[in-house]
Write a protein that holds these residues in place. Structure first.
Motif, PDB file in Angstrom:
ATOM      1  N   VAL A 117      20.793 -31.246 -27.075  1.00 48.82           N
ATOM      2  CA  VAL A 117      20.212 -30.019 -27.629  1.00 48.82           C
ATOM      3  C   VAL A 117      20.680 -28.822 -26.821  1.00 48.82           C
ATOM      4  CG1 VAL A 117      18.050 -28.758 -27.981  1.00 48.82           C
ATOM      5  CG2 VAL A 117      18.188 -31.160 -28.566  1.00 48.82           C
ATOM      6  N   THR A 118      21.062 -27.771 -27.525  1.00 51.60           N
ATOM      7  CA  THR A 118      21.340 -26.486 -26.880  1.00 51.60           C
ATOM      8  C   THR A 118      20.429 -25.448 -27.525  1.00 51.60           C
ATOM      9  OG1 THR A 118      23.122 -26.007 -28.437  1.00 51.60           O
ATOM     10  CG2 THR A 118      23.763 -26.991 -26.351  1.00 51.60           C
ATOM     11  N   ALA A 119      19.780 -24.672 -26.685  1.00 52.69           N
ATOM     12  CA  ALA A 119      18.861 -23.649 -27.188  1.00 52.69           C
ATOM     13  C   ALA A 119      19.664 -22.426 -27.575  1.00 52.69           C
ATOM     14  CB  ALA A 119      17.822 -23.301 -26.130  1.00 52.69           C
ATOM     15  N   ARG A 120      19.518 -21.987 -28.801  1.00 53.72           N
ATOM     16  CA  ARG A 120      20.232 -20.811 -29.287  1.00 53.72           C
ATOM     17  C   ARG A 120      19.424 -19.536 -29.128  1.00 53.72           C
ATOM     18  NH1 ARG A 120      24.356 -22.431 -33.600  1.00 53.72           N
ATOM     19  NH2 ARG A 120      25.356 -24.053 -32.387  1.00 53.72           N
ATOM     20  N   GLY A 121      18.114 -19.663 -29.236  1.00 55.76           N
ATOM     21  CA  GLY A 121      17.271 -18.480 -29.133  1.00 55.76           C
ATOM     22  C   GLY A 121      15.844 -18.862 -28.783  1.00 55.76           C
ATOM     23  N   VAL A 122      15.233 -18.036 -27.947  1.00 53.52           N
ATOM     24  CA  VAL A 122      13.841 -18.242 -27.558  1.00 53.52           C
ATOM     25  C   VAL A 122      13.121 -16.920 -27.744  1.00 53.52           C
ATOM     26  CG1 VAL A 122      12.273 -18.814 -25.678  1.00 53.52           C
ATOM     27  CG2 VAL A 122      14.431 -20.039 -25.900  1.00 53.52           C
ATOM     28  N   ARG A 123      11.990 -16.974 -28.430  1.00 50.07           N
ATOM     29  CA  ARG A 123      11.197 -15.762 -28.641  1.00 50.07           C
ATOM     30  C   ARG A 123       9.785 -16.003 -28.118  1.00 50.07           C
ATOM     31  NH1 ARG A 123      11.852 -12.322 -33.760  1.00 50.07           N
ATOM     32  NH2 ARG A 123      11.565 -10.418 -32.637  1.00 50.07           N
ATOM     33  N   VAL A 124       9.382 -15.166 -27.173  1.00 52.46           N
ATOM     34  CA  VAL A 124       8.057 -15.286 -26.577  1.00 52.46           C
ATOM     35  C   VAL A 124       7.175 -14.210 -27.190  1.00 52.46           C
ATOM     36  CG1 VAL A 124       6.723 -15.156 -24.453  1.00 52.46           C
ATOM     37  CG2 VAL A 124       8.993 -16.205 -24.436  1.00 52.46           C
ATOM     38  N   ARG A 125       6.098 -14.643 -27.805  1.00 56.26           N
ATOM     39  CA  ARG A 125       5.121 -13.710 -28.376  1.00 56.26           C
ATOM     40  C   ARG A 125       3.827 -13.830 -27.598  1.00 56.26           C
ATOM     41  NH1 ARG A 125       6.273 -12.543 -34.446  1.00 56.26           N
ATOM     42  NH2 ARG A 125       8.447 -12.024 -34.143  1.00 56.26           N
TER      43      ARG A 125
END
Length: 179
Positions: A117-125
């Motif tokens: 797995v490679t993380a493409r995007g992380v969004r912290v709300r």
């Protein structure tokens, strides 16, 4: 422990507008004192302003525009921004926080510990974290859940109690989109 950003953009814009107006006035006054042709003629501006009465439309329009800009700047100054720090668990009177950027990096790192797995995007709300990941494996059943579990465990280790939901979407070679 909640630090909020300063309102730099509205302040800089207002400062630049006022600086530009001050420069035009200073240049015009220096030109008037030296006898050179003025950038903005003081006599012409004074004649125009003296010809306008308080009841005319240009005065009303300028007043409405000034009031609207003032209200907009006041709202921008009072509106709370996003917190700069995500609060951590408060143990024994210890108060601490982690930056959103640091939390994103930790989440990305933990998501990439899942095989393939490679993380493409992380969004912290405020209450949730969203991870967009990709895998090169055709058989990826349960991979999205594994990523969500790893991220949830890492968030518990860090001590962020405010994040209640971790959502993942996984892009696979066969789907080409989210799963």
């Amino acid at each position: 422990m909640t630090r909020r950003p300063r309102r730099v953009v509205p302040a800089v814009l207002l400062a630049l507008v006022l600086l530009a107006a001050a420069v035009v006035v200073i240049v015009s006054l220096v030109q008037r004192l030296t006898g050179a042709r003025e950038l903005v003629s003081y006599d012409r501006v004074a004649a125009e302003l003296h010809a306008i009465t308080w009841g005319e439309t240009p005065v009303l329009v300028a007043g409405v525009i000034a009031a609207a800009l003032g209200a907009l700047l006041l709202i921008a100054a009072l509106w709370p921004g996003r917190t700069l720090l995500v609060p951590l668990v408060d143990e024994e009177g210890l108060r601490a926080g982690v930056s959103r950027r640091g939390l994103r990096a930790a989440v990305r790192e933990s998501a990439e510990t899942v095989d393939g797995v490679t993380a493409r995007g992380v969004r912290v709300r405020r209450r949730s974290v969203r991870v967009k990941a990709a895998t090169d494996r055709v058989e990826s059943a349960g991979t999205a859940e594994a990523v969500a579990d790893r991220v949830s465990n890492r968030l518990r280790e860090i001590g962020t109690r405010s994040v209640r939901r971790v959502r993942t979407s996984l892009q696979t070679p066969e789907t080409g989109g989210g799963a």
